[in-house]
Design a protein around this motif. Structure first.
Motif, short mmCIF file in Angstrom:
data_model
loop_
_atom_site.label_atom_id
_atom_site.label_comp_id
_atom_site.label_asym_id
_atom_site.label_seq_id
_atom_site.Cartn_x
_atom_site.Cartn_y
_atom_site.Cartn_z
N ASP A 106 7.18 0.10 -14.49
CA ASP A 106 7.06 -1.12 -15.30
C ASP A 106 7.05 -2.39 -14.47
O ASP A 106 6.75 -3.46 -14.99
N ALA A 107 7.34 -2.31 -13.17
CA ALA A 107 7.29 -3.49 -12.31
C ALA A 107 5.95 -3.63 -11.60
O ALA A 107 5.70 -4.64 -10.94
N ILE A 108 5.10 -2.64 -11.73
CA ILE A 108 3.78 -2.69 -11.09
C ILE A 108 2.85 -3.51 -11.98
O ILE A 108 2.58 -3.15 -13.12
N LYS A 109 2.37 -4.64 -11.45
CA LYS A 109 1.53 -5.55 -12.23
C LYS A 109 0.06 -5.23 -12.12
O LYS A 109 -0.72 -5.50 -13.02
N GLU A 110 -0.34 -4.67 -10.98
CA GLU A 110 -1.75 -4.39 -10.74
C GLU A 110 -1.85 -3.30 -9.68
O GLU A 110 -1.01 -3.21 -8.79
N CYS A 111 -2.84 -2.47 -9.80
CA CYS A 111 -3.05 -1.45 -8.77
C CYS A 111 -4.55 -1.17 -8.62
O CYS A 111 -5.33 -1.44 -9.53
N GLU A 112 -4.88 -0.66 -7.46
CA GLU A 112 -6.27 -0.26 -7.22
C GLU A 112 -6.26 0.97 -6.32
O GLU A 112 -5.36 1.16 -5.51
N ILE A 113 -7.25 1.81 -6.48
CA ILE A 113 -7.40 2.99 -5.65
C ILE A 113 -8.16 2.61 -4.40
O ILE A 113 -9.24 2.02 -4.48
N LEU A 114 -7.58 2.93 -3.26
CA LEU A 114 -8.22 2.60 -1.98
C LEU A 114 -9.04 3.76 -1.46
O LEU A 114 -8.83 4.90 -1.86
N THR A 167 0.89 -1.16 0.00
CA THR A 167 0.00 0.00 0.00
C THR A 167 0.93 1.20 0.00
O THR A 167 1.79 1.33 0.87
N ILE A 168 0.74 2.07 -1.01
CA ILE A 168 1.59 3.25 -1.11
C ILE A 168 0.75 4.51 -1.24
O ILE A 168 -0.41 4.46 -1.67
N SER A 169 1.35 5.62 -0.86
CA SER A 169 0.75 6.93 -1.09
C SER A 169 1.65 7.65 -2.10
O SER A 169 2.72 8.14 -1.73
N PRO A 170 1.26 7.66 -3.37
CA PRO A 170 2.10 8.27 -4.41
C PRO A 170 2.35 9.75 -4.13
O PRO A 170 1.44 10.47 -3.69
N GLN A 171 3.58 10.19 -4.39
CA GLN A 171 3.95 11.58 -4.17
C GLN A 171 4.30 12.29 -5.48
O GLN A 171 3.87 13.39 -5.73
N GLN A 172 5.12 11.63 -6.31
CA GLN A 172 5.51 12.25 -7.58
C GLN A 172 5.98 11.18 -8.56
O GLN A 172 6.43 10.12 -8.17
N LEU A 173 5.87 11.51 -9.85
CA LEU A 173 6.40 10.66 -10.91
C LEU A 173 7.76 11.21 -11.32
O LEU A 173 7.95 12.42 -11.40
N VAL A 174 8.69 10.29 -11.61
CA VAL A 174 10.04 10.68 -11.99
C VAL A 174 10.45 9.91 -13.23
O VAL A 174 10.28 8.69 -13.28
N HIS A 175 10.96 10.62 -14.23
CA HIS A 175 11.52 9.97 -15.41
C HIS A 175 13.03 10.02 -15.27
O HIS A 175 13.63 11.08 -15.19
N TYR A 176 13.66 8.84 -15.20
CA TYR A 176 15.09 8.76 -14.94
C TYR A 176 15.70 7.65 -15.78
O TYR A 176 15.26 6.50 -15.72
N ARG A 177 16.69 7.98 -16.58
CA ARG A 177 17.39 7.02 -17.43
C ARG A 177 16.42 6.15 -18.23
O ARG A 177 16.46 4.93 -18.17
N ASP A 178 15.52 6.79 -18.93
CA ASP A 178 14.56 6.13 -19.81
C ASP A 178 13.54 5.24 -19.10
O ASP A 178 12.93 4.37 -19.72
N ASN A 179 13.35 5.43 -17.79
CA ASN A 179 12.36 4.68 -17.05
C ASN A 179 11.52 5.63 -16.20
O ASN A 179 11.99 6.68 -15.78
N TRP A 180 10.29 5.22 -15.93
CA TRP A 180 9.39 5.98 -15.07
C TRP A 180 9.32 5.33 -13.70
O TRP A 180 9.21 4.10 -13.58
N TYR A 181 9.36 6.16 -12.66
CA TYR A 181 9.27 5.71 -11.28
C TYR A 181 8.23 6.55 -10.56
O TYR A 181 7.97 7.69 -10.94
N VAL A 182 7.66 5.99 -9.50
CA VAL A 182 6.80 6.77 -8.62
C VAL A 182 7.50 6.81 -7.26
O VAL A 182 7.90 5.78 -6.72
N ASP A 183 7.73 8.02 -6.78
CA ASP A 183 8.22 8.20 -5.41
C ASP A 183 6.97 8.17 -4.54
O ASP A 183 6.03 8.93 -4.78
N ALA A 184 6.98 7.30 -3.55
CA ALA A 184 5.76 7.11 -2.76
C ALA A 184 6.10 6.78 -1.31
O ALA A 184 7.17 6.24 -1.01
N TRP A 185 5.16 7.10 -0.43
CA TRP A 185 5.26 6.66 0.95
C TRP A 185 4.83 5.21 0.98
O TRP A 185 3.73 4.86 0.54
N CYS A 186 5.71 4.33 1.46
CA CYS A 186 5.40 2.91 1.57
C CYS A 186 4.88 2.66 2.98
O CYS A 186 5.61 2.86 3.96
#
Length: 154
Positions: free
Chosen positions: A34-42, A3-22
């Motif tokens: 690209d490693a996230i297989k499934e997500c849902e909004i809580l 369960t994460i609380s997304p904070q920001q999206l980052v594009h770094y070295r041709d990849n997208w990341y989400v910085d999030a509170w875990c």
């Protein structure tokens, strides 16, 4: 599963990341999109982290894997490799000196050695880790493991 609380999206070295509170680890983490297989909004509200806190933690060390426990790597490049490495920015707070022999000593802050280790290894015999000892040992271990793959042909 996290369960994460997304904070920001980052594009770094041709990849997208989400910085999030875990919520599992109770801290800021980077998640590769690209490693996230499934997500849902809580229904629960996301935990909000100030931009200042995010920047303090994410921008502290080298690369995408950073954090609060910052160490400094001191890398010495051969004169041949110095021509290229001296033109690169590895980190905004990096320090560099040129030796009398034309070698290039680069110092960069890091908190997680994974990405830094990969960047060091791609320079092969053209770079030497001077400090810290733990990073030097990680490079030695990686090189030994690579050499084992060439000891015999299976």
């Amino acid at each position: 599963e996290r369960t994460i609380s997304p904070q920001q999206l980052v594009h770094y070295r041709d990849n997208w990341y989400v910085d999030a509170w875990c919520h599992l680890r109770n801290g800021l983490r980077n998640f590769s999109i690209d490693a996230i297989k499934e997500c849902e909004i809580l229904a629960d509200a996301a935990k909000e982290i100030s931009q200042a806190q995010i920047q303090a933690e994410v921008a502290a060390g080298y690369g995408i894997f950073s954090g609060q426990d910052v160490q400094w790597a001191k890398l010495k490049f051969t004169p041949t490799r110095a021509r290229w490495v001296s033109r690169e920015e590895w980190h905004p707070d990096q320090k560099a000196t040129v030796g009398k022999d034309g070698s290039y000593v680069l110092e960069v802050p890091f908190s997680d050695a994974r990405e830094l280790l990969g960047d060091i290894l791609k320079h092969g015999p053209e770079v030497q880790v001077m400090e810290p000892l733990s990073l030097r040992e990680s490079v030695q271990k990686a090189i030994r493991q690579a050499l084992k793959k060439y000891d015999s042909y299976n």
